[in-house]
Motif scaffolding. Structure first.
Motif, PDB file in Angstrom:
ATOM      1  N   LEU A 138       0.849  -1.197   0.000  1.00 45.82           N
ATOM      2  CA  LEU A 138       0.000   0.000   0.000  1.00 45.82           C
ATOM      3  C   LEU A 138       0.887   1.250   0.000  1.00 45.82           C
ATOM      4  O   LEU A 138       0.605   2.228  -0.702  1.00 45.82           O
ATOM      5  CB  LEU A 138      -0.915  -0.017   1.225  1.00 45.82           C
ATOM      6  CG  LEU A 138      -1.874   1.170   1.395  1.00 45.82           C
ATOM      7  CD1 LEU A 138      -2.787   1.309   0.177  1.00 45.82           C
ATOM      8  CD2 LEU A 138      -2.706   1.000   2.660  1.00 45.82           C
ATOM      9  N   SER A 139       1.981   1.203   0.758  1.00 40.28           N
ATOM     10  CA  SER A 139       2.920   2.331   0.813  1.00 40.28           C
ATOM     11  C   SER A 139       3.624   2.546  -0.521  1.00 40.28           C
ATOM     12  O   SER A 139       4.041   3.671  -0.828  1.00 40.28           O
ATOM     13  CB  SER A 139       3.965   2.096   1.914  1.00 40.28           C
ATOM     14  OG  SER A 139       3.354   2.018   3.177  1.00 40.28           O
ATOM     15  N   ALA A 140       3.763   1.479  -1.314  1.00 39.74           N
ATOM     16  CA  ALA A 140       4.371   1.629  -2.642  1.00 39.74           C
ATOM     17  C   ALA A 140       3.521   2.557  -3.516  1.00 39.74           C
ATOM     18  O   ALA A 140       4.042   3.356  -4.303  1.00 39.74           O
ATOM     19  CB  ALA A 140       4.529   0.266  -3.313  1.00 39.74           C
ATOM     20  N   VAL A 141       2.198   2.458  -3.363  1.00 37.02           N
ATOM     21  CA  VAL A 141       1.279   3.330  -4.102  1.00 37.02           C
ATOM     22  C   VAL A 141       1.451   4.778  -3.632  1.00 37.02           C
ATOM     23  O   VAL A 141       1.546   5.714  -4.436  1.00 37.02           O
ATOM     24  CB  VAL A 141      -0.188   2.873  -3.891  1.00 37.02           C
ATOM     25  CG1 VAL A 141      -1.158   3.814  -4.590  1.00 37.02           C
ATOM     26  CG2 VAL A 141      -0.369   1.440  -4.396  1.00 37.02           C
ATOM     27  N   ILE A 142       1.533   4.949  -2.305  1.00 34.89           N
ATOM     28  CA  ILE A 142       1.708   6.294  -1.740  1.00 34.89           C
ATOM     29  C   ILE A 142       3.066   6.871  -2.156  1.00 34.89           C
ATOM     30  O   ILE A 142       3.177   8.046  -2.530  1.00 34.89           O
ATOM     31  CB  ILE A 142       1.586   6.243  -0.198  1.00 34.89           C
ATOM     32  CG1 ILE A 142       0.182   5.767   0.201  1.00 34.89           C
ATOM     33  CG2 ILE A 142       1.893   7.598   0.425  1.00 34.89           C
ATOM     34  CD1 ILE A 142       0.052   5.385   1.665  1.00 34.89           C
ATOM     35  N   GLY A 143       4.105   6.015  -2.117  1.00 37.38           N
ATOM     36  CA  GLY A 143       5.448   6.456  -2.499  1.00 37.38           C
ATOM     37  C   GLY A 143       5.522   6.917  -3.943  1.00 37.38           C
ATOM     38  O   GLY A 143       6.208   7.895  -4.268  1.00 37.38           O
ATOM     39  N   THR A 176      12.573  10.931  -2.936  1.00 34.25           N
ATOM     40  CA  THR A 176      11.656  10.022  -2.234  1.00 34.25           C
ATOM     41  C   THR A 176      12.394   8.756  -1.819  1.00 34.25           C
ATOM     42  O   THR A 176      12.228   8.261  -0.696  1.00 34.25           O
ATOM     43  CB  THR A 176      10.449   9.661  -3.125  1.00 34.25           C
ATOM     44  OG1 THR A 176       9.805  10.859  -3.559  1.00 34.25           O
ATOM     45  CG2 THR A 176       9.440   8.811  -2.373  1.00 34.25           C
ATOM     46  N   LEU A 177      13.230   8.230  -2.714  1.00 36.36           N
ATOM     47  CA  LEU A 177      14.003   7.021  -2.402  1.00 36.36           C
ATOM     48  C   LEU A 177      14.956   7.283  -1.230  1.00 36.36           C
ATOM     49  O   LEU A 177      15.061   6.475  -0.300  1.00 36.36           O
ATOM     50  CB  LEU A 177      14.786   6.570  -3.637  1.00 36.36           C
ATOM     51  CG  LEU A 177      15.467   5.201  -3.554  1.00 36.36           C
ATOM     52  CD1 LEU A 177      15.613   4.591  -4.954  1.00 36.36           C
ATOM     53  CD2 LEU A 177      16.855   5.284  -2.936  1.00 36.36           C
ATOM     54  N   PHE A 178      15.639   8.426  -1.266  1.00 38.51           N
ATOM     55  CA  PHE A 178      16.616   8.763  -0.222  1.00 38.51           C
ATOM     56  C   PHE A 178      15.952   8.832   1.153  1.00 38.51           C
ATOM     57  O   PHE A 178      16.411   8.217   2.123  1.00 38.51           O
ATOM     58  CB  PHE A 178      17.287  10.099  -0.569  1.00 38.51           C
ATOM     59  CG  PHE A 178      18.280  10.574   0.467  1.00 38.51           C
ATOM     60  CD1 PHE A 178      19.477   9.894   0.657  1.00 38.51           C
ATOM     61  CD2 PHE A 178      18.009  11.688   1.248  1.00 38.51           C
ATOM     62  CE1 PHE A 178      20.399  10.320   1.610  1.00 38.51           C
ATOM     63  CE2 PHE A 178      18.917  12.127   2.206  1.00 38.51           C
ATOM     64  CZ  PHE A 178      20.113  11.450   2.386  1.00 38.51           C
ATOM     65  N   LEU A 181      10.669   3.090  -1.291  1.00 37.12           N
ATOM     66  CA  LEU A 181      11.881   2.687  -2.000  1.00 37.12           C
ATOM     67  C   LEU A 181      11.549   1.738  -3.146  1.00 37.12           C
ATOM     68  O   LEU A 181      12.068   1.868  -4.258  1.00 37.12           O
ATOM     69  CB  LEU A 181      12.861   2.038  -1.022  1.00 37.12           C
ATOM     70  CG  LEU A 181      14.298   1.858  -1.517  1.00 37.12           C
ATOM     71  CD1 LEU A 181      15.283   2.025  -0.361  1.00 37.12           C
ATOM     72  CD2 LEU A 181      14.527   0.498  -2.163  1.00 37.12           C
ATOM     73  N   LYS A 182      10.627   0.806  -2.883  1.00 39.15           N
ATOM     74  CA  LYS A 182      10.264  -0.210  -3.875  1.00 39.15           C
ATOM     75  C   LYS A 182       9.768   0.430  -5.171  1.00 39.15           C
ATOM     76  O   LYS A 182      10.199   0.070  -6.268  1.00 39.15           O
ATOM     77  CB  LYS A 182       9.174  -1.115  -3.288  1.00 39.15           C
ATOM     78  CG  LYS A 182       8.682  -2.212  -4.207  1.00 39.15           C
ATOM     79  CD  LYS A 182       7.510  -2.945  -3.576  1.00 39.15           C
ATOM     80  CE  LYS A 182       7.950  -3.794  -2.426  1.00 39.15           C
ATOM     81  NZ  LYS A 182       8.754  -4.962  -2.833  1.00 39.15           N
ATOM     82  N   SER A 183       8.853   1.402  -5.073  1.00 35.82           N
ATOM     83  CA  SER A 183       8.252   1.974  -6.279  1.00 35.82           C
ATOM     84  C   SER A 183       9.217   2.888  -7.019  1.00 35.82           C
ATOM     85  O   SER A 183       9.159   3.005  -8.248  1.00 35.82           O
ATOM     86  CB  SER A 183       6.971   2.726  -5.925  1.00 35.82           C
ATOM     87  OG  SER A 183       7.186   3.640  -4.880  1.00 35.82           O
ATOM     88  N   ASN A 184      10.140   3.532  -6.291  1.00 39.37           N
ATOM     89  CA  ASN A 184      10.975   4.553  -6.930  1.00 39.37           C
ATOM     90  C   ASN A 184      12.322   4.042  -7.438  1.00 39.37           C
ATOM     91  O   ASN A 184      12.848   4.577  -8.416  1.00 39.37           O
ATOM     92  CB  ASN A 184      11.164   5.733  -5.980  1.00 39.37           C
ATOM     93  CG  ASN A 184       9.884   6.546  -5.878  1.00 39.37           C
ATOM     94  OD1 ASN A 184       9.493   7.200  -6.819  1.00 39.37           O
ATOM     95  ND2 ASN A 184       9.209   6.466  -4.739  1.00 39.37           N
ATOM     96  N   ALA A 185      12.877   2.998  -6.790  1.00 41.92           N
ATOM     97  CA  ALA A 185      14.143   2.448  -7.294  1.00 41.92           C
ATOM     98  C   ALA A 185      13.963   1.930  -8.724  1.00 41.92           C
ATOM     99  O   ALA A 185      14.778   2.187  -9.615  1.00 41.92           O
ATOM    100  CB  ALA A 185      14.640   1.329  -6.376  1.00 41.92           C
ATOM    101  N   THR A 186      12.844   1.218  -8.962  1.00 40.20           N
ATOM    102  CA  THR A 186      12.556   0.691 -10.303  1.00 40.20           C
ATOM    103  C   THR A 186      12.389   1.826 -11.308  1.00 40.20           C
ATOM    104  O   THR A 186      12.895   1.755 -12.432  1.00 40.20           O
ATOM    105  CB  THR A 186      11.270  -0.165 -10.272  1.00 40.20           C
ATOM    106  OG1 THR A 186      11.402  -1.154  -9.253  1.00 40.20           O
ATOM    107  CG2 THR A 186      11.030  -0.855 -11.598  1.00 40.20           C
ATOM    108  N   ALA A 187      11.685   2.886 -10.886  1.00 44.56           N
ATOM    109  CA  ALA A 187      11.462   4.025 -11.784  1.00 44.56           C
ATOM    110  C   ALA A 187      12.788   4.689 -12.162  1.00 44.56           C
ATOM    111  O   ALA A 187      12.992   5.079 -13.321  1.00 44.56           O
ATOM    112  CB  ALA A 187      10.542   5.043 -11.109  1.00 44.56           C
TER     113      ALA A 187
END
Length: 485
Positions: free
Chosen positions: A74-79, A92-94, A130-136
């Motif tokens: 759920l936090s991945a969506v918020i991130g 955001t990742l940092f 971190l999960k959603s933004n590292a990939t991006a």
């Protein structure tokens, strides 16, 4: 900071941009800390105080683990939203990495439920961001059409699985030889190392990684920040006054994610910004969403039911030495490292002849159900009597099922996404994983080592039935997909 063009032309990391090494490292250490902590969390919650645990009822303990996993996705969506509208992916990742480290330190140093509460919330929110933004950010390292892109993502995902393999080995050993808080401390040290190397290499990521694609208008910021502060304060008060507690946490997370998912679908389907073909494709994603949630409600039981099974039913003795419970969590990453390239090569080789996305979902869901039925021959074998090799075989089936469905779900959500809702469709895929992961904790409340047969039979059987229903519905789903394979 380097320009994006300079970054995309860089070949200093095995022919790839130097920034990839940085992202590989931070993701490896994040997964090291995440899986390392998750390997010892269930038993920490339900072990007796004399064993260093918190002595919670086992059903509540496994429910908390599932709810925590649901909060991560759920936090991945918020991130993703924070990166798109407020901070950009790089910042955001940092900040997410800092939050994860604070969470692990809390677990290591704060006693009792206070450490669990602060630690798990920080790690869940941080891991999601971190999960959603590292990939991006990996995607920004390559120019459109750069043939190195797939290879870069493969290297990046190797970091995920190397961390997932090593983390439980070290934290599990520390927990069994010294104690739980040393295990949590190791996870904190791992995340600190990841943060240090990431900070040193931030300049290699390029300015595109820091862009804010759709900035939130300044006039709306006070409203959004105010609403967020009120929401956080409300949750804290509900926890303080016992309305949200260990016994009902998983129910609340399941309910919240289900409501958010329905709202997402309604908003997209009712939007005037999408064409009739795009609307049809969104409808086709609904049965896939349900199948994905069902799949992950079984798959994520690696960290709930399988953890309890390993502790109480598995013969972990190897040449007179007892293997730590957490080590079982290192089996799945090994299978992924070995077989992910094989499955990817098979799909590439088959090309247009490969099964459609709905059929891959059918295969993944049915295989997951079969994996649970494979526990049945060992029912009634007694305390810590089930052979380790049998569980390794079952986890191999888990992995094959995952490789059929998990990467396909992410890819499918991008293919079916309306032009105006690209990010939101990816968010829906994450929400299906969030719902399934929280459900893995809810289902685990019904598991008991004293009467396993009904649990494994029903859970495995229902998954197979859902897979069969999806197979029957596949022609209709394919029609709704309007040409998407």
């Amino acid at each position: 900071m380097s320009t994006s063009t300079e970054v995309q032309q860089d070949t200093r990391f095995f022919g790839h941009p130097r920034g990839l090494a940085n992202l590989f490292g931070v993701e490896m250490w994040e997964r090291f800390s995440f899986y390392g902590m998750l390997g010892i969390l269930p038993i920490y919650l339900y072990y007796e105080v004399s064993q260093g645990g918190l002595a919670l009822p086992k059903a509540s303990a496994l429910g908390i683990v599932g709810a925590y996993g649901g909060m991560v996705y759920l936090s991945a969506v918020i991130g993703a939203w924070v990166a798109d509208r407020v901070l950009g992916s790089e910042r955001t990742l940092f900040y997410s990495a800092i939050l994860i480290m604070v969470g692990h330190i809390s677990l290591a140093l704060l006693p009792g439920l206070a450490g669990i509460g602060v630690g798990l919330v920080c790690v869940a929110v941080g891991s999601g961001g971190l999960k959603s933004n590292a990939t991006a950010i990996v995607g920004t390292l390559y120019a459109p059409g750069d043939e190195r892109r797939d290879g870069g993502f493969t290297i990046f995902y190797m970091g995920v699985n190397v961390g997932g393999f090593v983390g439980p080995l070290l934290t599990g050993l520390a927990q069994s030889e010294i104690g739980f808080h040393v295990g949590f401390g190791l996870a904190a040290i791992g995340m600190a190392l990841g943060l240090i190397q990431y900070t040193i290499g931030r300049k290699n990521l390029g300015d595109k990684a820091s862009e804010i694609p759709n900035p939130l208008p300044a006039s709306r910021r006070p409203l959004v920040f105010g609403a967020t502060a009120v929401g956080v304060a409300a949750i804290v008060l509900l926890v303080v006054f016992g309305v949200i507690n260990p016994a009902n946490l998983v129910d609340i997370v399941v309910g919240a994610v289900a409501v958010i998912s329905v709202v997402y679908f309604v908003v997209i389907i009712s939007s005037k910004k999408i064409t009739s073909d795009e609307r049809s494709r969104v409808y086709s994603f609904i049965p896939m969403f349900i199948a994905s949630a069902a799949f992950f409600s079984l798959y994520q039981q690696q960290f709930t039911v399988v953890a309890a099974y390993t502790d109480e039913r598995l013969d972990r003795t190897i040449f007179g030495w007892e293997m730590p419970v957490a080590w079982v969590n290192s089996i799945n990453p090994v299978f992924i490292i070995v077989f992910a390239p094989v499955i990817a090569a098979i799909w590439t080789k088959l090309g247009s002849r490969q099964p459609s996305s709905p059929i891959k979902f059918v295969l993944g869901t049915v295989a997951m159900g079969v994996a649970f039925l494979l526990f049945l021959p060992m029912v009634g074998s007694g305390k810590n009597a089930s052979p380790l090799l049998a569980l390794v075989g079952i986890l191999f089936v888990f992995t094959m099922a995952e490789l059929m469905l998990s990467p396909v779900g992410l890819s499918l959500s991008t293919k079916l996404a309306p032009e105006a809702f690209r990010t939101q469709m990816v968010a829906l895929n994450f929400l299906s994983i969030s719902l399934g992961t929280a459900m893995s904790g809810k289902l685990a409340e019904y598991y008991t080592v004293d009467d396993e047969a009904p649990y494994f039979s029903i859970v495995g059987g229902v998954a197979i039935v859902i897979g069969a229903a999806l197979l029957v519905a596949t022609p209709m789903i394919r029609k709704l997909m309007k040409g998407v394979h």
